[in-house]
Structures are given as C-alpha cells and as structure tokens.
Design an enzyme around this catalytic site. Structure first.
Site, PDB file in Angstrom:
ATOM      1  N   ASP A   1       0.848  -1.197   0.000  1.00 14.27           N
ATOM      2  CA  ASP A   1       0.000   0.000   0.000  1.00 14.27           C
ATOM      3  C   ASP A   1       0.878   1.239   0.000  1.00 14.27           C
ATOM      4  OD1 ASP A   1      -2.401   1.607   0.165  1.00 14.27           O
ATOM      5  OD2 ASP A   1      -3.359  -0.062   1.226  1.00 14.27           O
TER       6      ASP A   1
ATOM      7  N   HIS B   1     -13.108  -2.245  -8.117  1.00 13.18           N
ATOM      8  CA  HIS B   1     -14.351  -1.452  -8.213  1.00 13.18           C
ATOM      9  C   HIS B   1     -14.090   0.057  -8.089  1.00 13.18           C
ATOM     10  CE1 HIS B   1     -15.689  -1.077  -3.666  1.00 13.18           C
ATOM     11  NE2 HIS B   1     -14.437  -0.760  -3.824  1.00 13.18           N
TER      12      HIS B   1
END
Length: 346
Positions: free
Chosen positions: A211, A256
């Site tokens: 991340d 998404h």
C-alpha cells in the site's frame, strides 16, 4: 413494489423516502455513544440518565432512544420509575466499539464522508464523475488523495474497512482453498484486517500488505502488532511502482474503484509479477448478470460514481478483465453476503 396495497397507499415509497433518516438515527446513536454506554452500564437506564452521562439534551435523547426502539436497536421496559432502555443483542454485537464485530468505524465513515458526498448524487449522475471537489474542495482526479485528505480521515477509512472484514473476511477467504498459496500479496491491503484473517485461516502462509507509504505507516502503528511475523509490508503505488513477486495476489475492493482501462493495466502488472501456477483472488460485491440486483451492490455502484472512478461489475465482467490480462481457469463463488470471490490462475 407495485402491489395493490402500494397503489392504494404508497407504503414502499414512503419507506424509501425516509431511508436516510433511518441511517442517520443509527449513526447518531453510535456517534454519541448510546450503545457503548448501555453495554458498559450492565443495566437498563432512563433517558435522563443517558442524556446526563452523554452530555446531551433530555428531549433530544428521549426521541433518539425511542427511534432506536422502533428500529429494534434498543428495547424499552416501562417501570414505575419510567422507561428504561437497553441494547438489543444485535446492537451489542455490531454497534458497540468494543465488540470484535463492531461496525462502528464503517458507520462513522458513512456518516461523515459518504453521506456528504451523496448530497451531490444528482450532480454525479449529470457529470459522470465523483463529487470530492464540491464536497471537500479537493481534486476529483485523485479519489484516494481525497479519501486520505488528512491523517484522521485516512485512519477512519482504514478502521472502517477493517470492520467490514471482521464480518465478511473469513467467507471470502474460505470461498476457495487457498492453502496451496504460501506467499500472498494483499494489494491495497490497508489496515490489514483481511491479511490477519488470511494468516489465521492459512497459518502456513505469509502475507505482504502492499500500500501507499502513509497507509503502511498507519497500519504498522495502529493495526498490525509487531509480533505478527507472518505479515510484512511493501510500500508503493501499484499503478506507478513495481509489484513484488508472489504466488497469490488478493485484490479486495480494489478494481471497483477504477475504470476498465485502469483495471486492465493493474491486472496486466499483477500477471507479469505472478509466479507460474499462481493466481489472483478478486474480492468484490458482484452484480447479477442482468444487473437486476442485489440492491446493496446496485447502491454500492452508485457510491462508486459519487466517490471514485469505478463501478461494481458482474462476474462475467470481472472474468473478462482477468482473461484479458492472461489469467485462466476463472472460478466464481458467491458467498451470500456482501462480498464474493473470483479466482483466476496463471
């Protein structure tokens, strides 16, 4: 919808109209600490006692408590001393901060960020883009820059995502047997709740959380205990930096956020980094193939419009994206809960 009763008296329409009022009652009771206080007290309390302890008006608190009774989040007992309120079981499990299955943090994120964005839903539909500029005065070109606009907001978002995996994580990770994959990379793994669930379920595996540097820093400080040696970290931006080699990549609620081009770009990088025989696990809320439901997923897709560059997709659409990147043997498992699992192999 459309039943004779609805045509005579629009019960469904009226329920839909007040839907946001229901959410705000639950969010407000959580934010003010009603459920936490009633759990800690160990006994039912009057509205006056609750108001006094939480520092609110008595008239406001009484109405809030009664609305929570109507929503079955609280139960009330009428005694000679007056009405006494207590948590229902569902509130003790999901609405108190101390519960391992607490949804408090995701609800606060919904209340303080998502709710504000939805005020501009009509603008999002007209323009086809997220509304961060109108809501928070930050560029809509960088949705995560907006979500992480301060350390406090980033912490709220990460804690919110963790609370989702406390109730959905095990289902998506056990949808397929992932035990053959020993070296796992959780791309965009955030606060690490899914990684922790993964090493709990598959104790012979190690997970690397990949991340942004500031997210990794907070995850190390706040969420992942240093003695958890099966979880490691890799700092980077998966669009602009290299992705480390692994046997399995988990992309949970990642695709998404992005349009099809960005998804293809990311999956191509994952395929290239993936060891032969390895795979990728997508964790997403799947639309029915005809997009007729589930309603929660349709609403999430609206939220993706308001907050990101992405959308929710069908299993066939995710399969097509995986196959375009080179992955094969695509399998889909619906969990019956909010999030489903799609596995592709290299």
């Amino acid at each position: 919808m459309g039943s004779t009763e609805d045509l005579d008296y629009p019960q469904t329409i009226l329920q839909y109209s007040s839907g946001f009022l229901v959410s705000k009652v639950m969010f407000t009771a959580s934010e003010l600490g009603v459920f936490d206080l009633l759990l800690e007290s160990g006994e039912p309390l009057s509205s006056d006692a609750i108001a006094a302890r939480l520092g609110t008006s008595t008239t406001g608190m009484e109405r809030l408590l009664d609305a929570c009774v109507g929503l079955k989040l609280l139960a009330v007992e009428l005694t000679q001393e007056g009405a006494l309120y207590r948590n229902t079981e569902i509130s003790n499990i999901y609405l108190t901060k101390s519960s391992p299955k607490s949804q408090y943090h995701i609800m606060m994120y919904y209340s303080n960020t998502v709710y504000l964005c939805w005020h501009y839903l009509a603008d999002a539909v007209r323009e086809g883009r997220n509304q961060y500029e109108r809501v928070f005065g930050v560029s809509s070109e960088d949705p995560f820059g907006a979500m992480y606009r301060s350390e406090e907001e980033m912490l709220k978002f990460m804690a919110g995502q963790n609370s989702v995996w406390s109730i959905c994580g095990r289902d998506v990770l056990s949808a397929f047997d992932l035990s053959p994959f020993r070296q796992i990379c959780d791309l965009g793994g955030g606060g690490g709740a899914l990684a922790r669930e993964c090493v709990s379920l598959y104790p012979n595996s190690t997970v690397t959380i990949y991340d942004l540097p500031k997210v990794v820093q907070v995850a190390k400080e706040q969420f992942i205990p240093p003695e958890e040696h099966r979880i490691t970290f890799h700092e980077g931006d998966f669009f602009n930096n290299s992705i480390p080699e692994a046997e399995l990549y988990i992309l949970s609620k990642i695709l998404h956020d992005w349009d099809d081009d960005k998804c293809r770009q990311l999956l191509a990088k994952v395929y290239k980094a993936c060891k032969p025989g390895g795979g990728v696990l997508l964790v997403e809320s799947l639309l029915n193939e005809d997009k007729s439901g589930p309603l929660e997923t349709q609403l999430y897709s609206m939220n993706m419009l308001v907050q990101t560059e992405g959308k929710e997709r069908t299993a066939a659409e995710y399969s097509k994206l995986l196959e375009a990147a080179g992955f094969g043997e695509v399998q889909v498992k619906r969990t019956g809960k909010l999030y489903d699992a799609v596995l592709g192999r290299k």
